[in-house]
Design a protein around this motif. Sequence first.
Motif, PDB file in Angstrom:
ATOM      1  N   ARG A  50     -11.874 -27.213  -1.597  1.00  0.00           N
ATOM      2  CA  ARG A  50     -11.037 -28.340  -1.155  1.00  0.00           C
ATOM      3  C   ARG A  50     -10.801 -29.303  -2.313  1.00  0.00           C
ATOM      4  O   ARG A  50      -9.696 -29.781  -2.512  1.00  0.00           O
ATOM      5  N   ASP A  51     -11.843 -29.587  -3.084  1.00  0.00           N
ATOM      6  CA  ASP A  51     -11.688 -30.495  -4.219  1.00  0.00           C
ATOM      7  C   ASP A  51     -10.828 -29.862  -5.309  1.00  0.00           C
ATOM      8  O   ASP A  51     -10.052 -30.556  -5.968  1.00  0.00           O
ATOM      9  N   GLY A  68       0.975 -33.839  -9.608  1.00  0.00           N
ATOM     10  CA  GLY A  68       1.394 -35.233  -9.617  1.00  0.00           C
ATOM     11  C   GLY A  68       1.693 -35.821  -8.246  1.00  0.00           C
ATOM     12  O   GLY A  68       2.418 -36.812  -8.133  1.00  0.00           O
ATOM     13  N   MET A  69       1.131 -35.241  -7.204  1.00  0.00           N
ATOM     14  CA  MET A  69       1.351 -35.783  -5.859  1.00  0.00           C
ATOM     15  C   MET A  69       0.626 -37.116  -5.712  1.00  0.00           C
ATOM     16  O   MET A  69      -0.423 -37.328  -6.319  1.00  0.00           O
ATOM     17  N   THR A  70       1.182 -37.984  -4.901  1.00  0.00           N
ATOM     18  CA  THR A  70       0.493 -39.220  -4.552  1.00  0.00           C
ATOM     19  C   THR A  70      -0.618 -38.890  -3.561  1.00  0.00           C
ATOM     20  O   THR A  70      -0.642 -37.799  -2.984  1.00  0.00           O
ATOM     21  N   HIS A 120      -0.980 -35.722   3.397  1.00  0.00           N
ATOM     22  CA  HIS A 120      -0.067 -35.074   4.340  1.00  0.00           C
ATOM     23  C   HIS A 120      -0.146 -33.556   4.196  1.00  0.00           C
ATOM     24  O   HIS A 120      -0.211 -32.838   5.197  1.00  0.00           O
ATOM     25  N   ALA A 121      -0.159 -33.058   2.963  1.00  0.00           N
ATOM     26  CA  ALA A 121      -0.196 -31.614   2.723  1.00  0.00           C
ATOM     27  C   ALA A 121      -1.486 -30.995   3.255  1.00  0.00           C
ATOM     28  O   ALA A 121      -1.483 -29.853   3.718  1.00  0.00           O
ATOM     29  N   LEU A 122      -2.572 -31.744   3.197  1.00  0.00           N
ATOM     30  CA  LEU A 122      -3.876 -31.213   3.613  1.00  0.00           C
ATOM     31  C   LEU A 122      -4.261 -31.607   5.032  1.00  0.00           C
ATOM     32  O   LEU A 122      -5.293 -31.161   5.537  1.00  0.00           O
ATOM     33  N   THR A 162      -9.459 -40.326   2.639  1.00  0.00           N
ATOM     34  CA  THR A 162     -10.219 -39.104   2.379  1.00  0.00           C
ATOM     35  C   THR A 162      -9.831 -38.528   1.026  1.00  0.00           C
ATOM     36  O   THR A 162     -10.691 -38.140   0.230  1.00  0.00           O
ATOM     37  N   VAL A 163      -8.533 -38.487   0.750  1.00  0.00           N
ATOM     38  CA  VAL A 163      -8.059 -37.976  -0.541  1.00  0.00           C
ATOM     39  C   VAL A 163      -8.589 -38.846  -1.667  1.00  0.00           C
ATOM     40  O   VAL A 163      -9.113 -38.336  -2.666  1.00  0.00           O
TER      41      VAL A 163
END
Length: 190
Positions: free
Chosen positions: A137-138, A149-151, A157-159, A165-166
């Motif tokens: 996951r990490d 480069g995702m915020t 949202h993707a996960l 949590t992110v």
Amino acid sequence: MAAVPSQADEALLDAVARGDHTAFATIYERHVRTVFRFALSLGISPRDVEDVTQEVFVVAFKKAARIRTADGSALPWLMVTCRNLSYAHLRKRAKDHANLDAGEHDVADPTASPESRALQAELSLTIAEAIGRLSPRDQELVHLCLDRGMTYRQAAHALGVTDGTVRNRLSRARAELRSSLRGAFREQGS
């Protein structure tokens, strides 16, 4: 039964194991760009990135019944497989370079010195190994936020998790990477 793009990878892999090529195409389309970028980030030559990416999916097709997903996603397994195949390519290239005559040059980057290429390959391996020691996951978070480069919000949202949590997991992953890389560089310096 045709695969639906919204199906979890786990269900698609079950279908692939039964010979469903449409399910495999769905997994491929869903993850090929991410695997390709990850392979590129590992320091293998651009000419080998496509080969490694293809190999990852060939292995996935052959082992579909044995692939373990993380939260329904095959991406962590694909990334670990990509890392392992990339290391194999890097080792093969290093061995090939070691066998070259002193006067021959690598056509991949004619401006880089052999020492520079060796240091770059070693650094790439060290970083990839440090990332590989993180949880799946990490590893995915590192890839999404640091490589792509995702915020935090986009990664969350993707996960399917919260922004907090992110933020927390990525902070912890960065600390683990720093510690791991410091240790690796201390070992190399001694």
